[in-house]
Scaffold this motif. Sequence first.
Motif, PDB file in Angstrom:
ATOM      1  N   PHE A  94       0.824  -1.247  -0.079  1.00 40.03           N
ATOM      2  CA  PHE A  94      -0.035   0.016   0.054  1.00 40.03           C
ATOM      3  C   PHE A  94       0.650   1.196   0.016  1.00 40.03           C
ATOM      4  N   ILE A  95       0.656   2.059  -0.842  1.00 35.18           N
ATOM      5  CA  ILE A  95       1.320   3.343  -0.938  1.00 35.18           C
ATOM      6  C   ILE A  95       0.518   4.612  -0.860  1.00 35.18           C
ATOM      7  N   GLY A  96       0.704   5.437   0.071  1.00 36.70           N
ATOM      8  CA  GLY A  96       0.009   6.472   0.424  1.00 36.70           C
ATOM      9  C   GLY A  96       0.859   7.877   0.116  1.00 36.70           C
ATOM     10  N   ASN A  97       0.068   8.923   0.345  1.00 35.47           N
ATOM     11  CA  ASN A  97       1.114  10.245   0.413  1.00 35.47           C
ATOM     12  C   ASN A  97       0.623  10.964   1.485  1.00 35.47           C
ATOM     13  N   LYS A  98       1.669  11.961   1.735  1.00 33.08           N
ATOM     14  CA  LYS A  98       1.523  12.723   2.981  1.00 33.08           C
ATOM     15  C   LYS A  98       1.819  14.250   2.730  1.00 33.08           C
ATOM     16  N   CYS A  99       0.806  15.011   3.147  1.00 32.66           N
ATOM     17  CA  CYS A  99       0.520  16.341   2.805  1.00 32.66           C
ATOM     18  C   CYS A  99       1.874  16.947   3.935  1.00 32.66           C
ATOM     19  N   SER A 100       2.805  17.917   3.503  1.00 32.15           N
ATOM     20  CA  SER A 100       3.965  18.343   3.871  1.00 32.15           C
ATOM     21  C   SER A 100       3.547  19.318   4.986  1.00 32.15           C
ATOM     22  N   LYS A 101       2.316  19.947   4.898  1.00 26.43           N
ATOM     23  CA  LYS A 101       1.882  20.977   5.546  1.00 26.43           C
ATOM     24  C   LYS A 101       0.917  20.593   6.782  1.00 26.43           C
ATOM     25  N   CYS A 102      -0.067  19.850   6.611  1.00 22.99           N
ATOM     26  CA  CYS A 102      -0.869  19.318   7.674  1.00 22.99           C
ATOM     27  C   CYS A 102      -0.412  17.947   8.234  1.00 22.99           C
ATOM     28  N   GLY A 103       0.407  17.209   7.267  1.00 18.95           N
ATOM     29  CA  GLY A 103       0.788  15.872   7.939  1.00 18.95           C
ATOM     30  C   GLY A 103      -0.306  14.867   7.823  1.00 18.95           C
ATOM     31  N   LYS A 104      -1.363  15.279   6.836  1.00 20.17           N
ATOM     32  CA  LYS A 104      -2.433  14.125   6.832  1.00 20.17           C
ATOM     33  C   LYS A 104      -2.030  13.249   5.615  1.00 20.17           C
ATOM     34  N   VAL A 105      -1.917  11.702   5.909  1.00 17.39           N
ATOM     35  CA  VAL A 105      -1.787  10.878   5.182  1.00 17.39           C
ATOM     36  C   VAL A 105      -2.914  10.188   4.285  1.00 17.39           C
ATOM     37  N   TYR A 106      -2.855  10.404   3.028  1.00 20.78           N
ATOM     38  CA  TYR A 106      -4.204   9.836   2.186  1.00 20.78           C
ATOM     39  C   TYR A 106      -3.771   8.598   1.469  1.00 20.78           C
ATOM     40  N   ILE A 107      -4.801   7.844   1.424  1.00 21.65           N
ATOM     41  CA  ILE A 107      -4.644   6.824   0.457  1.00 21.65           C
ATOM     42  C   ILE A 107      -6.102   6.471   0.023  1.00 21.65           C
ATOM     43  N   PRO A 108      -6.332   6.147  -1.299  1.00 25.67           N
ATOM     44  CA  PRO A 108      -5.253   6.332  -2.305  1.00 25.67           C
ATOM     45  C   PRO A 108      -4.578   7.681  -2.305  1.00 25.67           C
ATOM     46  N   PRO A 109      -3.237   7.950  -2.892  1.00 27.60           N
ATOM     47  CA  PRO A 109      -2.776   8.997  -2.741  1.00 27.60           C
ATOM     48  C   PRO A 109      -3.238  10.190  -3.886  1.00 27.60           C
ATOM     49  N   ARG A 110      -3.441  11.432  -3.223  1.00 26.73           N
ATOM     50  CA  ARG A 110      -3.975  12.457  -3.895  1.00 26.73           C
ATOM     51  C   ARG A 110      -2.954  13.348  -4.410  1.00 26.73           C
ATOM     52  N   LYS A 111      -3.276  14.056  -5.492  1.00 30.53           N
ATOM     53  CA  LYS A 111      -2.489  15.176  -5.871  1.00 30.53           C
ATOM     54  C   LYS A 111      -2.544  16.591  -5.031  1.00 30.53           C
ATOM     55  N   ILE A 112      -3.540  16.658  -4.691  1.00 30.69           N
ATOM     56  CA  ILE A 112      -3.919  18.087  -3.906  1.00 30.69           C
ATOM     57  C   ILE A 112      -4.616  17.614  -2.272  1.00 30.69           C
ATOM     58  N   CYS A 113      -4.225  18.249  -1.460  1.00 34.51           N
ATOM     59  CA  CYS A 113      -4.613  18.063   0.126  1.00 34.51           C
ATOM     60  C   CYS A 113      -6.057  18.855   0.049  1.00 34.51           C
ATOM     61  N   GLY A 114      -7.131  18.364   0.101  1.00 32.04           N
ATOM     62  CA  GLY A 114      -8.147  19.302   0.105  1.00 32.04           C
ATOM     63  C   GLY A 114      -8.224  20.560   1.225  1.00 32.04           C
ATOM     64  N   ASP A 115      -7.776  19.984   2.148  1.00 29.94           N
ATOM     65  CA  ASP A 115      -7.728  21.091   3.702  1.00 29.94           C
ATOM     66  C   ASP A 115      -6.695  22.337   3.259  1.00 29.94           C
ATOM     67  N   CYS A 116      -5.582  21.871   2.836  1.00 33.81           N
ATOM     68  CA  CYS A 116      -4.647  22.887   2.621  1.00 33.81           C
ATOM     69  C   CYS A 116      -4.470  23.444   1.393  1.00 33.81           C
ATOM     70  N   PHE A 117      -5.161  22.819   0.313  1.00 36.01           N
ATOM     71  CA  PHE A 117      -4.846  23.262  -1.137  1.00 36.01           C
ATOM     72  C   PHE A 117      -3.496  23.169  -1.312  1.00 36.01           C
ATOM     73  N   GLU A 118      -2.643  22.207  -1.080  1.00 36.30           N
ATOM     74  CA  GLU A 118      -1.207  22.044  -1.331  1.00 36.30           C
ATOM     75  C   GLU A 118      -0.870  20.960  -2.235  1.00 36.30           C
ATOM     76  N   HIS A 119       0.108  20.941  -2.878  1.00 36.82           N
ATOM     77  CA  HIS A 119       0.469  19.635  -3.591  1.00 36.82           C
ATOM     78  C   HIS A 119       1.044  18.883  -2.621  1.00 36.82           C
ATOM     79  N   ILE A 120       1.082  17.400  -2.757  1.00 30.11           N
ATOM     80  CA  ILE A 120       1.420  16.355  -1.960  1.00 30.11           C
ATOM     81  C   ILE A 120       2.484  15.790  -2.828  1.00 30.11           C
ATOM     82  N   GLU A 121       3.570  15.783  -2.051  1.00 29.55           N
ATOM     83  CA  GLU A 121       4.911  15.190  -3.033  1.00 29.55           C
ATOM     84  C   GLU A 121       5.521  14.108  -2.164  1.00 29.55           C
ATOM     85  N   GLU A 122       5.256  13.989  -0.982  1.00 32.82           N
ATOM     86  CA  GLU A 122       5.849  12.768  -0.403  1.00 32.82           C
ATOM     87  C   GLU A 122       5.121  11.423  -0.247  1.00 32.82           C
ATOM     88  N   TYR A 123       5.725  10.364  -1.071  1.00 36.00           N
ATOM     89  CA  TYR A 123       4.890   9.151  -0.572  1.00 36.00           C
ATOM     90  C   TYR A 123       5.256   8.365   0.520  1.00 36.00           C
TER      91      TYR A 123
END
Lengths: 152, 173, 381
Positions: free
Chosen positions: A36-65
């Motif tokens: 399982f691979i998810g990704n983590k928002c660098s701003k709020c630290g939320k981990v999404y799975i399945p990975p998303r391009k954008i964190c809905g809360d922060c409206f930031e690009h997520i880059e860290e898998y």
Amino acid sequence: MKGEILTTKGAVRAEFDFWVGLYLDKFLEGLEQKKFIGNKCSKCGKVYIPPRKICGDCFEHIEEYVDLPETGVLTNFTFTKWAISERRPRQSKNIKMIGLVKLDGADSAMLLPILETEPENLKIGMKVQVVWSEKPQGQPSDIKGFKPIGGA
Amino acid sequence: MARLEYIKKQYPRTRRVHGNWYLSSYQYKFNVKRINQCLEHLRMGELVGLKCRSCNTVSFPPRLICPKCLKMPDQWIHLRETATVATFSGTYAKESGDTEIRPYPVVAIRQDGADTTWLANLPEGFDFFKVYVGMPLKIKWAEDKKGDFSDIEYYEPIEDPSIEMNKKEEAEN
Amino acid sequence: MDKVGIVGYYQVKPETDIQMSRPEMIFYATRGALDYAGLKRDDLSTVISATNDYYDGKTISNCFTVDAGGAYLKDESKVEMDGAHAVNYGLMRCLSGHHKLALVWGASQPSTFYYGCVRVLENDPTFDRPINLLNDYTAAALGMRAYMNKFGVSVEDIAKVGVKNHKNAAKNPLAWNEAQLPGITVEDVLNSEMLSDPVTKLMHAMPCDGATALILAPEELAKKIIDDPVWITGVGLCQETYYLGDRDLSTSISMEKASQHAYKMAGINDPRKDIDVVELFEHSAYEELILAEALGLCEKGKGANLSSEINGEIPINPSGGAIGAFTPCAIGITRLVEAVKQIRGEANGYQVKDANRAIAHGQIGFCAQNNIVFILEGGKK
């Protein structure tokens, strides 16, 4: 009044091939290796799975898998005998169990089938473990479902 | 070519997931009650159109709602058997058994006495290049009438006096 | 803000299998609304429709209904969402000053297609759809369980909402015949067919055919058209994320935000005191409780204790709500129409006493993803 309404059957059919995008592609690649691979928002630290391009809360690009384990918690569930069909309402013989599974370490839950148990045994908060399909092909169907840990 | 390479570089292709939109069970409803009168007349070999009482527009085939007045027209009036070509187009197709692709006319016909047009047939094999706007036509009824719009088998071209007049005018000029 | 008034409305009686073609059904709604206001079609300056291509089985579904919708040679537009969103669009057009009279209508015929199919097609096509587990039944079940689990609400408490709405529907002549159950009990609701545990059929809004239209007019014009028009004094709209796994299904943050915006606009400080009647679009019985809580009518988790009968403290859905008649697309407009009827004192048989300020609500998406709240006011106070 009956008999005065004329009905004509209409067949609407369109076929699609959706490009899943880079983020879900990475996820499906992981499924092929039973991972399982998810990704983590660098701003709020939320981990999404399945990975998303954008964190809905922060409206930031997520880059860290991040890699996520095969175990999780059942956060919500239901079971139904109605088939989830696109054609017509119909009932199936088997009761289908459906659960929202939050993997350990993730902040979002996935809606997936629950297997190898009975509806009466389902409880919110129970630990569950993934069941992989025999030959993963990099499709969402590689996750057969989740089963309770300890075979409850 | 350069543009294609750019797309390749910027957007790597990913996996695909198949999906479809399949609504085979859709049932479109149509209330026949409102045009039953027209169908009854067709069975008897007569034509009727619907006239809106407030704007006097006559529709054939009958329309349920007058868009201008937002009212339901309810006055049936008799129409003549003659019609004219309102506009036309051609489509190129090959019929089964045919070796050649031939043009077929697609004709919008206005029934004399009506204000609306509809798409109907000309005789089979009618030459597309002979169709013109304003061409007079007459209904050819089907042998066995069933009480629907297939009772109008096709529209037959009739003699056009305006052609002779045009020719005369041209000769005079 | 400048006020916009509702000057006319009409609702076609919802039916399981309506014996009309689609344009005909829409015609009765639009013509009825114009007749109520005593207007001609020429008086309209814009027409907004709420239809859905999936529900109508054809693309650009509004192009076929221009004649019936009164939009012939008019500035017409379509909202492919709930009818309440179409009202918002019409409201904005009126407030822009460029348009005078706006006709808003919504219609659909679920008897002509399988409604569940459309909900399946609403899913994320790359992940949720191949897995194929989410439709309106299962989404409602997940939401209901989340609510019950978080606040310890019993199934009976939620079944009571179904009982109340079915009983109210029995008093409303324009409710769906099959939902008019005056003698219904909690046991009946619990013992009805299980759709997806714990949602039973009588707790769920089952789709039926119907159409509703209403006419909006700017303040000055509205006063000329009818006596005591009902004014829209506030509106709020909020959208939540699609992913059910990201959301807290036991509450509705989007409804909270939408209502706060609407309250601020209408100058409402204490909704418990200021609001006389509430018309909600509840897809399933539990949603009515969640939405009432989000509106600030009671504390979180205490929705079941609210006295929401017709003669109660804050009557919710005296018309029967969506459980009373769920006509997709038209439903949001119907909620506004029912609120208008209460304020104008035209709700014969289910009239709330001295109603002057009402909430009407529309939603779209799984588990009330997108909510829109209207505050309607009469001129009595």
